[in-house]
Design a protein around this motif. Structure first.
Motif, PDB file in Angstrom:
ATOM      1  N   ASN A   3       9.980  62.649 -44.616  1.00 48.84           N
ATOM      2  CA  ASN A   3       9.949  61.331 -45.221  1.00 48.84           C
ATOM      3  C   ASN A   3       9.538  60.293 -44.195  1.00 48.84           C
ATOM      4  OD1 ASN A   3      10.753  61.021 -48.150  1.00 48.84           O
ATOM      5  ND2 ASN A   3      12.317  62.455 -47.455  1.00 48.84           N
ATOM      6  N   ASN A   4       9.149  59.148 -44.683  1.00 54.94           N
ATOM      7  CA  ASN A   4       8.693  58.068 -43.826  1.00 54.94           C
ATOM      8  C   ASN A   4       9.792  57.613 -42.874  1.00 54.94           C
ATOM      9  OD1 ASN A   4       6.814  56.024 -42.999  1.00 54.94           O
ATOM     10  ND2 ASN A   4       7.983  54.542 -44.199  1.00 54.94           N
ATOM     11  N   ILE A   5       9.425  57.317 -41.620  1.00 59.81           N
ATOM     12  CA  ILE A   5      10.393  56.749 -40.682  1.00 59.81           C
ATOM     13  C   ILE A   5      10.197  55.241 -40.623  1.00 59.81           C
ATOM     14  CG2 ILE A   5      10.716  58.802 -39.283  1.00 59.81           C
ATOM     15  CD1 ILE A   5       8.757  57.620 -37.253  1.00 59.81           C
ATOM     16  N   THR A   6      11.292  54.523 -40.416  1.00 60.37           N
ATOM     17  CA  THR A   6      11.276  53.065 -40.432  1.00 60.37           C
ATOM     18  C   THR A   6      11.633  52.518 -39.056  1.00 60.37           C
ATOM     19  OG1 THR A   6      13.616  52.913 -41.040  1.00 60.37           O
ATOM     20  CG2 THR A   6      12.015  53.124 -42.846  1.00 60.37           C
ATOM     21  N   ALA A   7      11.480  51.202 -38.916  1.00 59.95           N
ATOM     22  CA  ALA A   7      11.804  50.541 -37.649  1.00 59.95           C
ATOM     23  C   ALA A   7      13.269  50.772 -37.279  1.00 59.95           C
ATOM     24  CB  ALA A   7      11.508  49.045 -37.753  1.00 59.95           C
TER      25      ALA A   7
END
Length: 472
Positions: free
Chosen positions: A217-221
């Protein structure tokens, strides 16, 4: 393995017809990768990174009679016909028409159509793609059964592709026997690069879903700057190549001492112990100056200021590419791209002065490097320790900082963790030899200090806050 993440945003409220199966996941985000390890030609800078995650999004959806038309997000790529850089379709093609009868029509770069019949029954056949000479690719549902993937299970149709001539005879082709896998509830499990169909046989395989949260899944800040107390990072920074007037190199050790999250969750505040060793060369004097420092700083990361990192889209010139790092124990990472200037004629020019890349690693923070050989600036993570996880080669800061090693004594320390007291047992050490005992934190701050000249020492620690301390 070359990895590509493709994001399908949900427009299902618009085209939710009586489709039996679906090409696009209706309740979340789907992520794909290319297990062949080959280059993905739709993106101009494809050879720069390894294990990349690309994103396919839809800019908009419109109704056209009984059909829904999904307009796909564009990427900046190289037009192979004339070599210029311009906006091109992503891997899903120029657009997708979702028809009421379950037919999904994709468009490649040449406006040819690729047809997926989501409602096709077992053994049903149809034309997926037609050539001007009358040849065509036939799709046939050759299997319909339950398959397991990403810890899930769903009914899946297997669509087998074969090339036939205008008389219906099978013609030899590299696509013959290849399969598209269509899940009832989770969309395409396996597909091909529609923007180049039928000339590219590289397949995309489902790698993760956002709802339920399975796989990649997408990683965030927030995940990138998520440190824990005790985390240690060793960093090498070089500024100025052979043509710089005063180039310098720095080796830095950072240890996280405390962590605080604001009430609204937007600010991450860390207390960080920092050791720095810097060598600066002066060409005019032909001398190198060495400086050393040790300090405790407060570092704040305001998550909302890094919102561009969270974006799934491969939106040049700002949004980063997501990839599986071959370093850092294969942690997920994001890396920004080259900046492009709109030439005003539908083409783009790369800005040659924009060669500096920042990259962001899951749980390890932000770093950068410069692509020009004459100016190899970089700030690079060379070692880290997070809990029981380590990577890289630690820098010997004891030697660099000229820390004098103290005479060593063998002793037992117990209990550990402390219950408010600790006992130091020097055993057979010479009881007449005076020993200096210090209790220090990760930053080297001294909290207790005493001299002892006997073999057993008990130290009261009740006035210390919970944390990590050292005895020396």
């Amino acid at each position: 393995m070359r990895i590509i993440i493709c994001t399908f945003l949900s427009f299902w409220s618009v085209f939710a017809y009586s489709q039996d199966y679906q090409t696009f996941y209706s309740t979340g985000v789907s992520h794909y990768y290319d297990p062949s390890g080959s280059d993905f030609d739709c993106v101009y800078e494809r050879t720069l990174y390894q294990n990349e995650y690309y994103v396919a999004q839809f800019d908009s959806v419109k109704l056209s009679g009984q059909d829904s038309v999904l307009y796909t997000f564009k990427v900046i790529g190289q037009d192979t016909a004339n070599g210029v850089v311009k906006k091109l379709p992503n891997w899903t093609g120029k657009k997708i028409i979702i028809k009421q009868n379950g037919e999904n029509i994709f468009f490649n770069n040449w406006d040819d159509t690729i047809r997926i019949n989501t409602n096709a029954a077992l053994n049903q056949k149809w034309k997926i793609y037609s050539f001007p000479n009358g040849n065509y690719f036939e799709g046939e549902v050759t299997q319909k059964n339950y398959k397991s993937f990403l810890g899930l299970s769903d009914s899946v149709k297997v669509i087998t592709i074969n090339l036939r001539d205008n008389l219906g005879n099978i013609v030899s082709d590299k696509f013959n026997g290849k399969e598209i896998l269509l899940s009832k509830n989770y969309g395409l499990l396996k597909a091909y690069i529609f923007c180049h169909f039928p000339y590219d046989t590289n397949s995309f395989v489902l790698k993760g879903l956002s709802n339920p949260d399975v796989g990649i899944n997408n990683i965030t800040a927030r995940e990138i700057f998520d440190y824990s107390i005790g985390d240690e990072f060793h960093i090498e920074e070089i500024l100025g190549g052979p043509y710089a007037y005063n180039p310098y190199s720095t080796k830095e050790r950072r240890v996280i001492l405390s962590k605080d999250i604001s009430a609204n969750g937007d600010t991450l505040k860390y207390t960080v112990a920092v050791w720095k060793y810097t060598e600066r060369y002066n060409y005019s004097t032909n001398q190198t100056t060495i400086t050393k420092s040790k300090d405790t700083i407060i570092e704040k990361r305001i998550v909302s200021e890094y919102a561009f990192i969270n974006d799934y889209a491969l939106k040049l010139p700002h949004s980063p590419i997501m990839y599986q790092s071959t370093n850092y124990n294969n942690r997920l990472a994001k890396k920004d791209q080259y900046l492009y200037h709109d030439a005003g004629d539908g083409t783009y020019n790369m800005l040659l002065d924009a060669m500096e890349h920042y990259y962001y690693i899951e749980g390890l923070g932000e770093y950068y490097n410069h692509d020009q050989v004459v100016n190899p600036d970089h700030r690079e993570l060379v070692y880290y320790n997070k809990g029981s996880e380590t990577w890289g080669t630690a820098i010997d800061f004891v030697t660099l900082m000229n820390v004098q090693k103290k005479s060593s004594y063998q002793f037992l320390l117990y209990p550990n963790p402390s219950n408010g007291h600790i006992t130091l047992d020097f055993g057979s050490e010479n009881p007449s030899m005076i020993k200096k005992v210090k209790i220090v934190d990760l930053a080297g701050k001294v909290y207790k200090e005493s001299f002892v000249n006997y073999g057993l020492v008990k130290i009261d620690l009740h006035n210390l806050s919970p944390g990590i301390y050292f005895c020396e």
